[in-house]
Design an enzyme around this catalytic site. Sequence first.
Site, PDB file in Angstrom:
ATOM      1  N   TYR A 167      30.735 -65.018  50.774  1.00 14.75           N
ATOM      2  CA  TYR A 167      29.618 -64.748  51.674  1.00 14.75           C
ATOM      3  C   TYR A 167      28.984 -63.414  51.302  1.00 14.75           C
ATOM      4  CZ  TYR A 167      26.957 -64.011  55.942  1.00 14.75           C
ATOM      5  OH  TYR A 167      25.930 -63.805  56.840  1.00 14.75           O
ATOM      6  N   ASP A 181      29.713 -56.268  45.650  1.00  9.31           N
ATOM      7  CA  ASP A 181      29.292 -56.314  47.053  1.00  9.31           C
ATOM      8  C   ASP A 181      30.433 -55.778  47.907  1.00  9.31           C
ATOM      9  OD1 ASP A 181      28.442 -56.765  49.574  1.00  9.31           O
ATOM     10  OD2 ASP A 181      28.167 -58.933  49.378  1.00  9.31           O
ATOM     11  N   LYS A 184      27.785 -52.273  56.997  1.00 15.66           N
ATOM     12  CA  LYS A 184      28.822 -52.175  58.040  1.00 15.66           C
ATOM     13  C   LYS A 184      29.295 -50.744  58.313  1.00 15.66           C
ATOM     14  CE  LYS A 184      30.278 -56.946  57.224  1.00 15.66           C
ATOM     15  NZ  LYS A 184      29.950 -57.850  58.312  1.00 15.66           N
TER      16      LYS A 184
HETATM   17  C1  LIG Z   1      30.398 -59.179  51.666  1.00 15.75           C
HETATM   18  C2  LIG Z   1      29.196 -59.224  52.546  1.00 15.75           C
HETATM   19  N1  LIG Z   1      27.979 -59.075  52.007  1.00 15.75           N
HETATM   20  C3  LIG Z   1      26.867 -59.090  52.763  1.00 15.75           C
HETATM   21  C4  LIG Z   1      26.935 -59.272  54.127  1.00 15.75           C
HETATM   22  C5  LIG Z   1      25.684 -59.311  54.942  1.00 15.75           C
HETATM   23  O1  LIG Z   1      25.595 -58.177  55.747  1.00 15.75           O
HETATM   24  P1  LIG Z   1      24.685 -58.191  57.066  1.00 15.75           P
HETATM   25  O2  LIG Z   1      25.326 -59.104  58.039  1.00 15.75           O
HETATM   26  O3  LIG Z   1      24.651 -56.756  57.511  1.00 15.75           O
HETATM   27  O4  LIG Z   1      23.340 -58.670  56.633  1.00 15.75           O
HETATM   28  C6  LIG Z   1      28.189 -59.428  54.737  1.00 15.75           C
HETATM   29  C7  LIG Z   1      28.307 -59.632  56.188  1.00 15.75           C
HETATM   30  O5  LIG Z   1      29.317 -59.992  56.721  1.00 15.75           O
HETATM   31  C8  LIG Z   1      29.349 -59.411  53.922  1.00 15.75           C
HETATM   32  O6  LIG Z   1      30.577 -59.577  54.451  1.00 15.75           O
END
Ligand SMILES: Cc1ncc(COP(=O)(O)O)c(C=O)c1O
Length: 459
Positions: A159, A261, A288
């Site tokens: 994700y 990421d 986050k």
């Molecule tokens: C690994 C990862 N990348 C990107 C995101 C997307 O972040 P946001 O929810 O702040 O858009 C998340 C959200 O849980 C994530 O866990």
Amino acid sequence: MTAAVGGTRWVPMTEGHNSIGRASREAFERSQKVFVDGTTRVTIERDPIPRYVARGEGAYLVDLDGRRLLDLNGNFTTLIHGHGFAPVIEAVTRQLRSGTCFANPTLAEIDLAELICGRVPGAETIRFVNTGSEAVMFAIKAARAFTGRSSIAKIEGAYHGAYDWVEVSQASMPDNWGPEDDPARVPYYRGMPASVLDEVVPLRFNDAEQAERRIAEHAERLAAIVLDPMPSRAGLIAPHPEFVAAIQRAAARHGIVLIADEVLNFRQGYQGASARHGLTPDLFTFGKIIGGGLPIGAIAGRREVMNVFDASGGRPLLPQGGTFSANPLSMVAGLASMNALDHAAFDHLEALGDRLRDRLTGAIAKHRAPFSVSGAASLFRIHPKPALPRDFREATPNAAEAGVMKELTRAFTDAGIALPYGAAACLSTPMTTGDVDLVASVFDDFLTTRGDLIGSLAA
Ligand SMILES: Cc1ncc(COP(=O)(O)O)c(C=O)c1O
């Protein structure tokens, strides 16, 4: 009786788990009139009624009916200091009086940038946005602008937020995920453009040979490899060093931008997850925890690649802006939160996480139960699988396993603990050994008392 309202199933007040009180039920009645499914985020857990929160207090959340739960979700791992962290409250209160957003830069953005670039090896320069999704989107666009190519490789089941290209094969299922050595490009929503699907190469996590082979096959069109070092929804499984090395080698050999990421996994240590797992990416994405509980995202990395954003000489290769990007509220909240995350705070979280994972696996061994536990630092995930899964496919629960996990989540709720389902659970700095021992003992009780249900897994 349930009724269909405008095509949506109406959930009556009487349904749902008995720990959901009257006030949450009434709120859900109201919300079903204004939201198609009664909520405004697909990620909200419901059974089938969601729990509405009144407030957070340190490691706990308190629902509208006054029920207190130990919060192992922390708004999807954001709240590393729990709720109402005093330094964040003070910083945000001060900033509120001086202004919430400007069409000008502020000192607060430099402070947070210096902190992150000072900690993370390879984060030479940084750019702030509003969410993790936006960070991933701009990192991919930056890789495209840098390489002049358009496709990406990503891990099946991982994700990365709401940008179309990373949504491909995010929720593959056994009936559509295709052969192991050639994972299918699975659309995430009906009508997803075929051109998007064509531009994504899904890879199996921890399969070094496949990664190198498939990256080489598609190298000429790959702008980026997007890799979360420990993808939570794909199992929260640690990367094998050979896999990390293979990805690293393939990216370097073919001139592909490697994006780590770390939106979720930055909380794995003082320098983040890549440093912990031996990955040296060209770009990072963060989110986050770096916002201290306010919306945030960031792209950071090698200056040579980040130069695509450079607008000092006119139009850059990649123009990037945003009305609320680097807003001072998120900047000061993030700085207060990150400043408090010193080595001692990370040591505390690491020790709590180790203790919890040890105790959970100890309970599994004691009961010879068909479960396993993955995770690192302040993150953990319980799997209804006797052998620790190695990738997304192995971590995907079948119907019986999903049923058992639902009951486990209910048992935790009954014991006053909010455990996220199917994703990473997390600890926060206000938690104590008493809290993690409670979590382990509730799990032990579940294994003791629910042998009938658990037996269905072995069958
Ligand atoms: C690994 C990862 N990348 C990107 C995101 C997307 O972040 P946001 O929810 O702040 O858009 C998340 C959200 O849980 C994530 O866990």
